[in-house]
Design an enzyme around this catalytic site. Sequence first.
Site, PDB file in Angstrom:
ATOM      1  N   HIS A   1       0.831  -1.211   0.000  1.00 12.96           N
ATOM      2  CA  HIS A   1       0.000   0.000   0.000  1.00 12.96           C
ATOM      3  C   HIS A   1       0.865   1.260   0.000  1.00 12.96           C
ATOM      4  O   HIS A   1       2.052   1.223   0.310  1.00 12.96           O
ATOM      5  CB  HIS A   1      -0.889   0.022   1.238  1.00 12.96           C
ATOM      6  CG  HIS A   1      -0.086   0.078   2.507  1.00 12.96           C
ATOM      7  ND1 HIS A   1       0.518   1.245   2.958  1.00 12.96           N
ATOM      8  CD2 HIS A   1       0.267  -0.894   3.379  1.00 12.96           C
ATOM      9  CE1 HIS A   1       1.193   0.961   4.065  1.00 12.96           C
ATOM     10  NE2 HIS A   1       1.058  -0.315   4.336  1.00 12.96           N
TER      11      HIS A   1
ATOM     12  N   ARG B   1      12.559   6.115  12.532  1.00  6.92           N
ATOM     13  CA  ARG B   1      13.680   5.294  12.040  1.00  6.92           C
ATOM     14  C   ARG B   1      15.002   6.061  12.087  1.00  6.92           C
ATOM     15  O   ARG B   1      16.048   5.507  12.396  1.00  6.92           O
ATOM     16  CB  ARG B   1      13.415   4.856  10.595  1.00  6.92           C
ATOM     17  CG  ARG B   1      12.269   3.874  10.451  1.00  6.92           C
ATOM     18  CD  ARG B   1      12.122   3.445   9.004  1.00  6.92           C
ATOM     19  NE  ARG B   1      11.031   2.497   8.838  1.00  6.92           N
ATOM     20  CZ  ARG B   1       9.820   2.803   8.394  1.00  6.92           C
ATOM     21  NH1 ARG B   1       9.535   4.042   8.057  1.00  6.92           N
ATOM     22  NH2 ARG B   1       8.895   1.883   8.276  1.00  6.92           N
TER      23      ARG B   1
ATOM     24  N   GLY C   1       1.165   6.389   4.436  1.00  5.90           N
ATOM     25  CA  GLY C   1       0.316   6.884   5.514  1.00  5.90           C
ATOM     26  C   GLY C   1       1.083   8.025   6.179  1.00  5.90           C
ATOM     27  O   GLY C   1       2.222   8.284   5.839  1.00  5.90           O
ATOM     28  N   ALA C   2       0.455   8.673   7.129  1.00  3.81           N
ATOM     29  CA  ALA C   2       1.080   9.828   7.790  1.00  3.81           C
ATOM     30  C   ALA C   2       2.444   9.470   8.369  1.00  3.81           C
ATOM     31  O   ALA C   2       3.404  10.232   8.255  1.00  3.81           O
ATOM     32  CB  ALA C   2       0.168  10.369   8.882  1.00  3.81           C
TER      33      ALA C   2
ATOM     34  N   HIS D   1       1.478  -5.412   2.689  1.00  8.53           N
ATOM     35  CA  HIS D   1       2.424  -4.460   3.259  1.00  8.53           C
ATOM     36  C   HIS D   1       3.836  -4.834   2.829  1.00  8.53           C
ATOM     37  O   HIS D   1       4.058  -5.894   2.260  1.00  8.53           O
ATOM     38  CB  HIS D   1       2.310  -4.491   4.780  1.00  8.53           C
ATOM     39  CG  HIS D   1       0.908  -4.271   5.272  1.00  8.53           C
ATOM     40  ND1 HIS D   1       0.442  -3.045   5.668  1.00  8.53           N
ATOM     41  CD2 HIS D   1      -0.135  -5.119   5.406  1.00  8.53           C
ATOM     42  CE1 HIS D   1      -0.814  -3.150   6.033  1.00  8.53           C
ATOM     43  NE2 HIS D   1      -1.203  -4.409   5.885  1.00  8.53           N
TER      44      HIS D   1
END
Lengths: 255, 259
Positions: B11, B100, B14-15, B188
């Site tokens: 996908h 990260r 995302g934020a 994912h």
Amino acid sequence: MAAYKLVLIQHGERAWNWMENRFSGWYDADLRPASHKEVKHGRQALLDAGYEFDLCFTSEQKRAIRTLWTVLDAIDQMWLPVVRTWRLNERHCGGLTDLNEAETAAKHGEAQVKIWRRSYNVPPPPMKPNHPFYSNISKDRRYADLTEDQLPSCESLKDTTASALPFWNEEIVPQIKEGKQVLIAAHGNSLRGIAKHLEGLSEEAIMELNLPTAISIVYELDKNLKPIKPMQFLGDEKTVGKAMEAVAAQGKAKK
Amino acid sequence: MSKYKLIMLRHGEGAWNKENRFCSWVDQKLNSDGLEEARNCGKQLKALNFEFDLVFTSVLNRSIHTAWLILEELGQEWVPVESSWRLNERHYGALIGLNREQMALNHGEEQVRLWRRSYNITPPPIEESHPYYHEIYNDRRYKVCDVPLDQLPRCESLKDVLERLLPYWNERIAPEVLRGKTILISAHGNSSRALLKHLEGISDEDIINITLPTGVPILLELDENLRAVGPHQFLGDQEAIQAAIKKVEDQGKVKKAKK
């Protein structure tokens, strides 16, 4: 005290419906672009009421499926299992598919249009192979497994109900009786078929029933799946009243 | 000889992707870029005339929403969609929600790379005191899985991901592929890598170097035993795809000081 609650939702206005008031039936008409706003009341009310569904049922038509998706997104339950079935499709409008309702009323008279739209057992004329939408509908891949008897060329409300009820009895009822909270997102006529069955409505009474669009309809059922009170609409009174009026006005010819 | 085709994809954003934080089992929504990536993926598949019979997703919103947007682009909303926790992103344990880059500064780029890309190194497990613990484990979707709530993972290596994914592949997805169904798996980064490792026979060492771009359809052609007949292929503009891969790889690195 209700043993079970069942929630139904009819999709919002179709692109065809909105633009030119056409019979769409089994044609896979899209929702109008602002439909996600229209279903806002439906989904907000569900969110506020804290409904936690276990299972969803819908038709194989995008306007119902996308309405369901908008609701599931809003109530943060996108992960729920969704069962799609042609048996919850809208009533097949036969030869009237793609016809503008106002023009049909001018041609055949308001009374004939009302009969075709609202009678229980009078089907519209069948869709013939030379109809511009014949291949689009009858040869669609999604209906490849339907037998000749199952694939309609036109339907009365009686036919639509006869198509929906086996699915209701064999697939939906057992889930409700297991205590699953069920949401059904479908169409005006397939939902009327279910309402007629649940409430034991007469053929005349079903003609008078207008289900509002894009609003959650709640049935509270006893252990035999009989409604213990009339259906309730989740949303404010003004929105609900307005929606019911709009559906009834469709059959009238434009002056 | 290729007998079956399978499309899987990772996908879009995302934020937390933009913030470079391990999202994992936190149910982030797609951001506007991620929505756009999903639609573009759908347009790509439409241009290639893909006709799906069945779609599989995880139970995380971002994988489901991606699948929905693709089906909308294809006009195939009617195709059945099945969701399972077994396709969820890798569970990053105590590292969930951590940035990260900060991790790379604290532990070194190499340690972060090992946590992210090794095969069998497990991050520390998530504890009840973790800010996202209850958000994850109180969620109703994890009370109706095929394993009890207390047996769901609290941290995973990529190896662990494959171990819980494989029964689902074998029992639910593979039989459909064998029936000739055209399957889309909207998943994912790590659940896709785990599945590719299994189907392509990628070694434990080589999987470290496999990076999957977001929002790009990945084609895998399989023989009659459901083994890959060649390496997976990214469908679409190849330059854009290489840039997307680099973007993912750069996420683990410390930013160089600007001059």
